[in-house]
Design a protein around this motif. Structure first.
Motif, PDB file in Angstrom:
ATOM      1  N   GLY A 385       0.823  -1.202   0.000  1.00 41.21           N
ATOM      2  CA  GLY A 385       0.000   0.000   0.000  1.00 41.21           C
ATOM      3  C   GLY A 385       0.856   1.249   0.000  1.00 41.21           C
ATOM      4  O   GLY A 385       1.868   1.312   0.697  1.00 41.21           O
ATOM      5  N   VAL A 386       0.461   2.244  -0.782  1.00 39.49           N
ATOM      6  CA  VAL A 386       1.131   3.546  -0.803  1.00 39.49           C
ATOM      7  C   VAL A 386       0.104   4.557  -0.310  1.00 39.49           C
ATOM      8  O   VAL A 386      -0.861   4.879  -0.992  1.00 39.49           O
ATOM      9  CB  VAL A 386       1.618   3.898  -2.224  1.00 39.49           C
ATOM     10  N   PHE A 409       5.562   9.228   6.095  1.00 36.91           N
ATOM     11  CA  PHE A 409       6.929   9.430   6.586  1.00 36.91           C
ATOM     12  C   PHE A 409       7.907   8.371   6.083  1.00 36.91           C
ATOM     13  O   PHE A 409       9.069   8.386   6.473  1.00 36.91           O
ATOM     14  CB  PHE A 409       6.915   9.436   8.119  1.00 36.91           C
ATOM     15  N   GLN A 410       7.444   7.475   5.242  1.00 33.18           N
ATOM     16  CA  GLN A 410       8.280   6.344   4.842  1.00 33.18           C
ATOM     17  C   GLN A 410       8.635   6.351   3.355  1.00 33.18           C
ATOM     18  O   GLN A 410       9.065   5.337   2.829  1.00 33.18           O
ATOM     19  CB  GLN A 410       7.559   5.033   5.192  1.00 33.18           C
ATOM     20  N   MET A 411       8.445   7.486   2.703  1.00 34.83           N
ATOM     21  CA  MET A 411       8.745   7.544   1.265  1.00 34.83           C
ATOM     22  C   MET A 411       9.869   8.510   0.947  1.00 34.83           C
ATOM     23  O   MET A 411      10.120   8.831  -0.212  1.00 34.83           O
ATOM     24  CB  MET A 411       7.476   7.915   0.486  1.00 34.83           C
ATOM     25  N   LEU A 429       4.020   8.621  -6.632  1.00 34.69           N
ATOM     26  CA  LEU A 429       4.134   7.601  -7.683  1.00 34.69           C
ATOM     27  C   LEU A 429       5.599   7.287  -8.000  1.00 34.69           C
ATOM     28  O   LEU A 429       5.961   6.130  -8.221  1.00 34.69           O
ATOM     29  CB  LEU A 429       3.401   8.075  -8.941  1.00 34.69           C
ATOM     30  N   GLU A 430       6.428   8.313  -8.006  1.00 35.05           N
ATOM     31  CA  GLU A 430       7.855   8.084  -8.248  1.00 35.05           C
ATOM     32  C   GLU A 430       8.469   7.279  -7.092  1.00 35.05           C
ATOM     33  O   GLU A 430       9.310   6.393  -7.312  1.00 35.05           O
ATOM     34  CB  GLU A 430       8.579   9.415  -8.411  1.00 35.05           C
ATOM     35  N   ALA A 431       8.035   7.572  -5.858  1.00 38.24           N
ATOM     36  CA  ALA A 431       8.524   6.801  -4.714  1.00 38.24           C
ATOM     37  C   ALA A 431       8.064   5.351  -4.809  1.00 38.24           C
ATOM     38  O   ALA A 431       8.819   4.420  -4.481  1.00 38.24           O
ATOM     39  CB  ALA A 431       8.031   7.438  -3.416  1.00 38.24           C
ATOM     40  N   PHE A 432       6.835   5.131  -5.235  1.00 36.48           N
ATOM     41  CA  PHE A 432       6.329   3.767  -5.437  1.00 36.48           C
ATOM     42  C   PHE A 432       7.186   3.034  -6.460  1.00 36.48           C
ATOM     43  O   PHE A 432       7.535   1.852  -6.272  1.00 36.48           O
ATOM     44  CB  PHE A 432       4.870   3.835  -5.894  1.00 36.48           C
ATOM     45  N   GLN A 433       7.574   3.711  -7.515  1.00 39.68           N
ATOM     46  CA  GLN A 433       8.417   3.090  -8.528  1.00 39.68           C
ATOM     47  C   GLN A 433       9.783   2.731  -7.957  1.00 39.68           C
ATOM     48  O   GLN A 433      10.305   1.625  -8.177  1.00 39.68           O
ATOM     49  CB  GLN A 433       8.583   4.049  -9.715  1.00 39.68           C
ATOM     50  N   ARG A 434      10.359   3.649  -7.183  1.00 38.18           N
ATOM     51  CA  ARG A 434      11.684   3.440  -6.625  1.00 38.18           C
ATOM     52  C   ARG A 434      11.693   2.362  -5.539  1.00 38.18           C
ATOM     53  O   ARG A 434      12.601   1.522  -5.491  1.00 38.18           O
ATOM     54  CB  ARG A 434      12.198   4.776  -6.060  1.00 38.18           C
ATOM     55  N   LEU A 435      10.679   2.366  -4.695  1.00 37.83           N
ATOM     56  CA  LEU A 435      10.678   1.475  -3.535  1.00 37.83           C
ATOM     57  C   LEU A 435      10.138   0.075  -3.844  1.00 37.83           C
ATOM     58  O   LEU A 435      10.558  -0.903  -3.198  1.00 37.83           O
ATOM     59  CB  LEU A 435       9.840   2.096  -2.411  1.00 37.83           C
ATOM     60  N   GLU A 436       9.207  -0.036  -4.788  1.00 42.07           N
ATOM     61  CA  GLU A 436       8.560  -1.326  -5.002  1.00 42.07           C
ATOM     62  C   GLU A 436       8.432  -1.727  -6.473  1.00 42.07           C
ATOM     63  O   GLU A 436       8.931  -2.764  -6.881  1.00 42.07           O
ATOM     64  CB  GLU A 436       7.159  -1.316  -4.368  1.00 42.07           C
ATOM     65  N   HIS A 437       7.768  -0.930  -7.259  1.00 42.89           N
ATOM     66  CA  HIS A 437       7.414  -1.358  -8.614  1.00 42.89           C
ATOM     67  C   HIS A 437       8.637  -1.574  -9.492  1.00 42.89           C
ATOM     68  O   HIS A 437       8.634  -2.467 -10.363  1.00 42.89           O
ATOM     69  CB  HIS A 437       6.480  -0.330  -9.262  1.00 42.89           C
ATOM     70  N   GLY A 438       9.662  -0.788  -9.284  1.00 41.59           N
ATOM     71  CA  GLY A 438      10.835  -0.896 -10.145  1.00 41.59           C
ATOM     72  C   GLY A 438      11.856  -1.930  -9.683  1.00 41.59           C
ATOM     73  O   GLY A 438      12.879  -2.129 -10.352  1.00 41.59           O
ATOM     74  N   ARG A 439      11.591  -2.596  -8.575  1.00 42.73           N
ATOM     75  CA  ARG A 439      12.536  -3.581  -8.047  1.00 42.73           C
ATOM     76  C   ARG A 439      12.379  -4.930  -8.730  1.00 42.73           C
ATOM     77  O   ARG A 439      11.300  -5.304  -9.192  1.00 42.73           O
ATOM     78  CB  ARG A 439      12.310  -3.769  -6.539  1.00 42.73           C
ATOM     79  N   TRP A 467      10.194  14.060 -14.596  1.00 44.49           N
ATOM     80  CA  TRP A 467      10.278  12.889 -13.709  1.00 44.49           C
ATOM     81  C   TRP A 467      11.700  12.676 -13.193  1.00 44.49           C
ATOM     82  O   TRP A 467      11.891  12.202 -12.070  1.00 44.49           O
ATOM     83  CB  TRP A 467       9.783  11.638 -14.438  1.00 44.49           C
ATOM     84  N   ASP A 468      12.681  13.058 -13.972  1.00 42.51           N
ATOM     85  CA  ASP A 468      14.069  12.914 -13.521  1.00 42.51           C
ATOM     86  C   ASP A 468      14.457  13.993 -12.509  1.00 42.51           C
ATOM     87  O   ASP A 468      15.537  13.928 -11.919  1.00 42.51           O
ATOM     88  CB  ASP A 468      15.018  12.992 -14.729  1.00 42.51           C
ATOM     89  N   GLU A 469      13.578  15.002 -12.321  1.00 40.87           N
ATOM     90  CA  GLU A 469      13.875  16.105 -11.416  1.00 40.87           C
ATOM     91  C   GLU A 469      13.195  15.950 -10.057  1.00 40.87           C
ATOM     92  O   GLU A 469      13.407  16.766  -9.149  1.00 40.87           O
ATOM     93  CB  GLU A 469      13.409  17.429 -12.041  1.00 40.87           C
ATOM     94  N   VAL A 470      12.372  14.905  -9.897  1.00 41.80           N
ATOM     95  CA  VAL A 470      11.570  14.771  -8.676  1.00 41.80           C
ATOM     96  C   VAL A 470      12.452  14.680  -7.442  1.00 41.80           C
ATOM     97  O   VAL A 470      12.228  15.349  -6.426  1.00 41.80           O
ATOM     98  CB  VAL A 470      10.632  13.545  -8.771  1.00 41.80           C
ATOM     99  N   GLY A 471      13.492  13.859  -7.479  1.00 44.05           N
ATOM    100  CA  GLY A 471      14.427  13.743  -6.369  1.00 44.05           C
ATOM    101  C   GLY A 471      13.746  13.470  -5.038  1.00 44.05           C
ATOM    102  O   GLY A 471      12.865  12.615  -4.931  1.00 44.05           O
TER     103      GLY A 471
END
Length: 601
Positions: A385-386, A409-411, A429-439, A467-471
C-alpha cells in the motif's frame, strides 16, 4: 449618606414593561438619592446606586427592557423554526408559527414560579442543543452530503480539526476550536436566560398571557387543519418536534443496523473459494488499484470544471494509446460524499455498502476478504500500500491484507506540504516506482495507492515537473510558495471549483504519465474516484457517481469486461453503466475467473 429603600408589594404592569418606565415612578426599583447629597462611598452603596439607574433614566430602561425581551423572543422562536439545511436559511422560511411555542407557553403558565423557572431553563438548554445539532447538520450536508449522526459522528469532529490544522496551521485550528467551544457554551447560557425571561414576561400578567396563548393555539390549529401555507411551507409549523423525532429514529436505526450489518458482512460469496480459484486470469500481472481523491462525476460534466478535465482525459487516452494501452471506463455510485474517503475505499475493496463509521469498524474487525487480501490469499502476489495521507498507526493494514504499507513518513519526501496533502501525487508515484514497482522480484505486485493532491481545499496545488527532477521533493518548494493560499480559495466557491478542476487534471496527468513511463506489458491499472467533492463545488443535489477506469496493454484484460458495456477511453460517457460501489468487487472477481464459494454462516 442617603438611604435607599425597595418597595415590597409591587403591582404588575399592564403592558408587561417595568412599572414606572414612563417616568411616573420606578416600582420595584431603588429610589434615587436626593439631589445635593454626596455620592456613595462604600461598595454596597455604590452597587445600590448602580441599581437605581432605571429610576434616573426611565426612558432608557424601557427601551432596554423591550429590546432584550424582543431579542429573547426572536432567539427562542428562531431556534424552534431553524432549518438544518443552508439553502433553507431564508427569511420567508423562518416566518412560521411554531406549535412548540404555544405548548411551551401553556405549560409555563400552569407552573408555580420556581418550577416555571426550572422548566424554562430546561427548555432553553434543549433549544440550544437542537440549534447545535441543526448547525452540525448544515456543516455535514455541505461537506459530506448527509446529516449529522448523533451516534457515530462525534469522532469526525476531531478529524475536522486535524483537517483545519493540516490545511491552515495548528494555531488557526486551535483558535477555531476554542472559539467554537466558547460560542456553544454562550449559546446554552443565553438561550436558557432568554427562555427564563420570556417565562417571567408571561407570569407578569397571567390573564392576558393565557388569552394570547389560547388565541395562538386556535390560529395554529386552524392553519394546520386548512393546510395554510406561506413560501411553500405550512404556516403552522412543528419543526423542533419533527427534528427531534427524526434524530431519535436515526439513533434507533443506527443501533439496529449494527447487528444486521455484522451478519451481512459474514456472508461472502468468495469467502471459502480456494486460493487457486481466485483471479486466475490475472496471474502474472502487476495489478494496481488507485484512488484519486474527490474525483467525481462533477469533474467531467460540470461546465466550469469539465473543459480542462476533459482535455486532460482526452490527451491522456491518446498518450496511453500511443504507448500501447487501452482503457474502458464507467461509473460507480460512492458510499460517501464530500469526505470520509475511507468509506469509499472500503466499499469498493470489500464488496459491502459501508456508508458510516460503525459499518467501517465492523468490517475492519471482520474476516471479510477485501480485494488486496484476496490477491494476498492466492500466494501469487506481493501486496503493498502507498498511503501518503496516513500519518499515524493504521491497523486497517491487516484487514486489507497488505504485506507492507508506506505512509507519509516512509517515502523519503523532503519537500513542502500542499495544504492537507503531505506530498504531490507525482512524488508518491515516483517513490512507489523506486521502492517497489521498479525492483526485481520473484512475484508480481498487487498495489493499493491513494493519491491525495486533489484533496480540498485545493490550494496551493502542485505542478508537474520532469520525472528525472523529482528527487527528494525539494523541487516543489518554489511551486508551493508561489501557489494560492488555502484561506483565499476555500472561501470563494468559484475559485474552489476552478482549483478543484485543476487538481483533478494534475492527478490524472501524474498517474497516466507514470503508467506511460514505467508500465509494462503486464501492468493492469484500475483507478477511480472515492467520492464527489463537497457541495460548494459539486453543486446542490449532485449525484454520488465517480468515474472508474481499467487500463492495460494485454487485450485479454479488457476483453474480459466487454460485457460491462463500459466506454472506450478514460472518459466515461454520460449514459455509461452506473453500479453501486459495493458491487465492483464481486463483478471484478467474476470477470477475471474467480469461482464463488460462499462462506457458510
Amino acid at each position: 449618606m442617603p438611604v435607599f429603600t425597595r418597595s415590597r408589594d409591587l403591582p404588575d404592569s399592564r403592558d408587561g414593561s417595568p412599572e414606572g418606565a414612563d417616568g411616573t415612578g420606578a416600582a420595584g426599583e431603588l429610589e434615587a438619592p436626593e439631589s445635593g447629597t454626596a455620592p456613595p462611598r462604600t461598595l454596597a452603596s455604590r452597587i445600590a446606586y448602580g441599581w437605581a439607574w432605571r429610576s434616573r433614566s426611565p426612558r432608557a430602561a424601557r427601551v432596554l427592557w423591550w429590546t432584550t425581551t424582543v431579542l429573547a423572543l426572536v432567539l427562542v422562536l428562531g431556534a424552534m423554526v431553524l432549518p438544518n439545511q443552508v439553502g433553507l436559511l431564508r427569511a420567508d422560511r423562518l416566518l412560521r408559527l411554531p406549535g412548540e411555542a404555544v405548548v411551551s407557553a401553556a405549560v409555563l403558565l400552569s407552573l408555580p414560579r420556581r418550577p416555571r423557572v426550572v422548566a424554562a431553563a430546561a427548555l432553553g438548554v434543549g433549544l440550544a442543543a437542537l440549534t447545535v445539532v441543526n448547525v452540525l447538520d448544515m456543516a455535514y450536508s455541505e461537506y459530506l452530503g448527509r446529516g449529522f449522526n448523533l451516534v457515530l459522528d462525534w469522532g469526525l469532529l476531531d478529524d475536522a480539526q486535524s483537517y483545519v490544522a493540516d490545511s491552515m496551521g495548528g494555531a488557526t485550528a486551535l483558535g477555531a476550536a476554542i472559539g467554537l467551544l466558547l460560542l456553544v457554551a454562550a449559546l446554552f447560557v443565553v438561550m436558557a436566560l432568554a427562555a427564563v425571561r420570556l417565562s417571567e414576561v408571561l407570569a407578569r400578567n397571567v390573564p392576558a398571557a393565557t388569552r394570547g396563548t389560547l388565541i395562538a393555539g386556535t390560529v395554529w390549529i386552524t392553519c394546520s387543519v386548512l393546510s395554510v401555507q406561506y413560501a411553500g411551507l405550512p404556516l403552522a409549523y412543528h419543526r423542533a418536534v419533527s427534528a427531534v423525532t427524526v434524530k431519535a429514529k436515526d439513533v434507533r436505526q443506527t443501533l439496529e443496523d449494527e447487528a444486521a450489518f455484522a451478519k451481512e458482512a459474514r456472508a461472502d460469496a468468495f469467502g471459502d473459494t480456494p486460493p487457486d480459484q481466485l483471479v486466475p486470469d490475472l496471474r502474472g500481472k502487476d495489478v494496481i488499484f488507485t484512488f484519486i481523491e474527490s474525483y467525481g462525476r462533477s469533474a467531467i460534466e460540470d461546465p466550469v470544471m469539465s473543459p480542462g478535465v476533459d482535455r486532460t482525459l482526452t490527451a491522456s487516452t491518446a498518450a496511453l494509446a500511443k504507448a500501447g494501452y487501452r482503457a474502458k471506463s464507467g461509473w460507480l455510485t460512492s458510499a460517501t460524499f464530500g469526505g470520509s474517503s475511507w468509506l469509499g475505499h472500503s466499499s469498493t475493496l470489500s464488496g459491502l455498502w459501508i456508508d458510516n463509521q460503525q459499518r467501517y469498524r465492523t468490517v475492519m474487525n471482520s474476516d471479510r476478504l477485501s480485494l488486496p487480501k484476496i490477491f494476498q490469499k492466492t500466494g501469487a502476489w506481493d501486496t503493498v500500500g502507498v498511503m501518503p495521507g496516513i500519518q499515524k498507526a493504521w491497523p486497517e493494514q491487516k484487514h486489507y491484507g497488505l504485506d507492507k504499507v508506506y505512509n507519509a513518513f516512509q517515502m523519503g519526501y523532503r519537500g513542502p506540504k500542499f495544504s492537507w496533502s503531505t506530498m504531490p501525487d507525482q512524488y508518491a508515484l515516483e517513490a512507489f516506482q523506486r521502492l517497489e514497482h521498479g525492483r526485481e522480484r520473484d512475484r508480481p505486485l498487487m498495489s493499493e495507492i491513494i493519491l491525495t493532491s486533489s484533496h480540498q481545499p485545493w490550494a496551493p496545488l502542485p505542478e508537474m515537473v520532469g520525472w528525472d527532477e523529482v528527487g527528494d521533493g525539494s523541487v516543489f518548494d518554489g511551486i508551493q510558495r508561489a501557489g494560492e493560499k488555502a484561506s483565499d480559495v476555500i472561501a470563494d466557491s468559484t475559485r474552489s471549483r476552478e482549483a478543484y478542476g485543476r487538481s483533478i487534471e494534475y492527478s490524472v496527468t501524474a498517474l497516466t504519465q507514470w503508467l506511460e513511463r514505467y508500465g509494462t506489458e503486464d501492468t493492469v491499472l484500475v483507478f477511480l474516484g472515492d467520492h464527489q467533492p463537497i457541495t460548494r463545488v459539486s453543486g446542490e443535489n449532485a449525484s454520488r457517481d465517480v468515474p472508474v477506469s481499467i487500463v492495460a496493454k494485454d487485450p485479454a484484460v479488457l476483453d474480459r469486461i466487454a460485457a460491462w458495456r463500459w466506454t472506450d477511453g478514460l472518459r466515461p460517457a454520460h449514459d455509461a453503466p452506473v453500479w453501486k460501489m459495493d458491487l465492483f468487487r464481486d463483478r471484478f472477481l467474476t470477470a477475471y475467473g474467480s469461482t464463488p464459494h460462499p462462506t457458510k454462516d
